[in-house]
Write an enzyme that holds these catalytic residues in place. Structure first.
Site, PDB file in Angstrom:
ATOM      1  N   ASP A   1       0.836  -1.212   0.000  1.00 20.13           N
ATOM      2  CA  ASP A   1       0.000   0.000   0.000  1.00 20.13           C
ATOM      3  C   ASP A   1       0.867   1.257   0.000  1.00 20.13           C
ATOM      4  O   ASP A   1       2.000   1.255   0.490  1.00 20.13           O
ATOM      5  CB  ASP A   1      -0.909  -0.024   1.245  1.00 20.13           C
ATOM      6  CG  ASP A   1      -2.100   0.921   1.097  1.00 20.13           C
ATOM      7  OD1 ASP A   1      -2.335   1.429  -0.017  1.00 20.13           O
ATOM      8  OD2 ASP A   1      -2.786   1.156   2.109  1.00 20.13           O
ATOM      9  N   GLY A   2       0.317   2.332  -0.568  1.00 21.83           N
ATOM     10  CA  GLY A   2       0.970   3.636  -0.514  1.00 21.83           C
ATOM     11  C   GLY A   2       1.566   4.097  -1.834  1.00 21.83           C
ATOM     12  O   GLY A   2       2.280   5.110  -1.862  1.00 21.83           O
TER      13      GLY A   2
ATOM     14  N   ASN B   1     -11.089  -2.261  -5.226  1.00 25.56           N
ATOM     15  CA  ASN B   1     -10.298  -1.368  -6.083  1.00 25.56           C
ATOM     16  C   ASN B   1     -10.955  -1.132  -7.451  1.00 25.56           C
ATOM     17  O   ASN B   1     -10.603  -0.181  -8.147  1.00 25.56           O
ATOM     18  CB  ASN B   1      -8.865  -1.896  -6.279  1.00 25.56           C
ATOM     19  CG  ASN B   1      -7.990  -1.787  -5.043  1.00 25.56           C
ATOM     20  OD1 ASN B   1      -7.083  -2.599  -4.835  1.00 25.56           O
ATOM     21  ND2 ASN B   1      -8.221  -0.780  -4.208  1.00 25.56           N
TER      22      ASN B   1
HETATM   23  C1  IPE Z   1      -5.570  -2.663  -0.094  1.00 27.21           C
HETATM   24  O1  IPE Z   1      -5.183  -1.352  -0.273  1.00 27.21           O
HETATM   25  C2  IPE Z   1      -5.573  -3.377  -1.401  1.00 27.21           C
HETATM   26  C3  IPE Z   1      -4.259  -3.574  -2.019  1.00 27.21           C
HETATM   27  C4  IPE Z   1      -3.094  -3.297  -1.498  1.00 27.21           C
HETATM   28  C5  IPE Z   1      -4.298  -4.138  -3.334  1.00 27.21           C
HETATM   29  P1  IPE Z   1      -6.262  -0.170  -0.432  1.00 27.21           P
HETATM   30  O2  IPE Z   1      -5.469   1.071  -0.592  1.00 27.21           O
HETATM   31  O3  IPE Z   1      -7.218  -0.491  -1.492  1.00 27.21           O
HETATM   32  O4  IPE Z   1      -6.996  -0.223   0.978  1.00 27.21           O
HETATM   33  P2  IPE Z   1      -7.850   0.892   1.735  1.00 27.21           P
HETATM   34  O5  IPE Z   1      -8.899   1.360   0.782  1.00 27.21           O
HETATM   35  O6  IPE Z   1      -6.911   1.993   2.098  1.00 27.21           O
HETATM   36  O7  IPE Z   1      -8.381   0.204   2.941  1.00 27.21           O
HETATM   37  C1  IPE Z   2      -1.528   0.205  -3.360  1.00 27.52           C
HETATM   38  O1  IPE Z   2      -1.327   1.575  -3.395  1.00 27.52           O
HETATM   39  C2  IPE Z   2      -1.823  -0.391  -4.704  1.00 27.52           C
HETATM   40  C3  IPE Z   2      -3.231  -0.776  -4.920  1.00 27.52           C
HETATM   41  C4  IPE Z   2      -4.179  -0.719  -4.032  1.00 27.52           C
HETATM   42  C5  IPE Z   2      -3.591  -1.236  -6.239  1.00 27.52           C
HETATM   43  P1  IPE Z   2      -2.526   2.602  -3.402  1.00 27.52           P
HETATM   44  O2  IPE Z   2      -2.883   2.897  -4.816  1.00 27.52           O
HETATM   45  O3  IPE Z   2      -3.635   2.137  -2.540  1.00 27.52           O
HETATM   46  O4  IPE Z   2      -1.828   3.877  -2.760  1.00 27.52           O
HETATM   47  P2  IPE Z   2      -2.484   4.905  -1.754  1.00 27.52           P
HETATM   48  O5  IPE Z   2      -3.001   4.118  -0.600  1.00 27.52           O
HETATM   49  O6  IPE Z   2      -3.576   5.607  -2.504  1.00 27.52           O
HETATM   50  O7  IPE Z   2      -1.362   5.803  -1.381  1.00 27.52           O
HETATM   51 MG    MG Z   3      -4.052   2.394  -0.579  1.00 26.42          MG
END
Ligand code: IPE
Ligand code: IPE
Ligand code: MG
Length: 248
Positions: free
Chosen positions: A18-19, A66
């Protein structure tokens, strides 16, 4: 780097990557650039995990939820996924890694499914680490689909309700055949599970770091694994029972 005991690695490591979006936005870049950089971290973690003797690595790459992101971002993620699998399959063969996918594959675009099928069949004979990608995956969706399959078997008369133990139910999940994760890492400072492996994480050790996924380094991975090795897993027993190996 932290000293690691190679005999006490998690058998199954799961990661909520994440991030990526915040990493990019903090640098005035588009979110998709964060995903591209995140793919580089995936390569590092896959390589390290396989070198460290981890048997199962499961990566949360795209959740059921997602799909609600802007269409442009979803498309970019699907394209990146396809590119990653295509580029990395040769390396997976060299490293003896086997691909596996959990999640609702019927939601994925056809071209992504074709690429996945080809990577899965090419690597099917590999005997090293099992790399499971969670794609269009949600724990609740997996559990309700498993309950439906159980119900069908009961109706068909091939399964008795009395036979539904935790082991039997677990075998109906997408992860049937995989051991439960020993260790879960989530990056980016969020302290939640976000619908990942709800059943399987029952006794998993959890680790959270503030670092965004594109910035997650080998050193951080080793630090997390060293933390895992410092923990006492009790599975409901007392500390004495665990340290003395007593069975009373
Ligand atoms: C969880 O991350 C899903 C993946 C890493 C693929 P999200 O960024 O979608 O989760 P939330 O929405 O912050 O809980
Ligand atoms: C994780 O990073 C990847 C996926 C969930 C596909 P994010 O896209 O959720 O990144 P943030 O949480 O918005 O920073
Ligand atoms: Mg995220």
């Amino acid at each position: 780097m932290e000293p690691l005991d190679l005999n006490r690695m998690p058998v199954h490591l799961a990661v909520i990557m994440d991030g990526n979006g915040r990493w990019a936005q903090q640098r005035m870049l588009k979110r998709v650039v964060g995903h591209q950089r995140g793919a580089e971290t995936v390569k590092m973690v896959v390589e390290q995990a396989s070198q460290l003797g981890i048997k199962y690595l499961t990566l949360f790459a795209f959740s059921s939820e997602n799909w609600s992101r802007p269409a442009l971002e979803v498309r970019a993620l699907m394209a990146l996924l396809k590119k990653y699998i295509r580029q990395e399959t040769a390396r997976m063969m060299r490293k003896n890694i086997r691909y596996n996918v959990i999640g609702n594959r019927s939601d994925l675009p056809d071209d992504v499914n074709e690429t996945l099928d080809s990577a899965i069949s090419q690597t099917a004979g590999n005997t090293g680490m099992v790399l499971t990608l969670a794609l269009s995956y949600g724990g609740r969706q997996e559990l309700s689909a498993a309950a439906a399959r159980v119900a069908r078997d009961v109706l068909a008369g091939t399964l008795s309700p009395d036979a539904i133990t935790t082991e039997v139910f677990g075998s109906y999940l997408d992860t049937g055949g995989l051991p439960d994760p020993d260790f879960l890492i989530r990056t980016s400072g969020e302290m939640r599970i976000s619908n990942f492996l709800l059943w399987q994480l029952a006794y998993t050790e959890l680790y959270f770091t503030e670092t965004n996924w594109p910035d997650f380094t080998i050193n951080e991975l080793h630090k997390a694994l060293a933390d895992f090795q410092s923990r006492e897993r009790r599975f409901g027993k007392t500390s004495d029972q665990i340290s003395k190996g007593a069975t009373y």
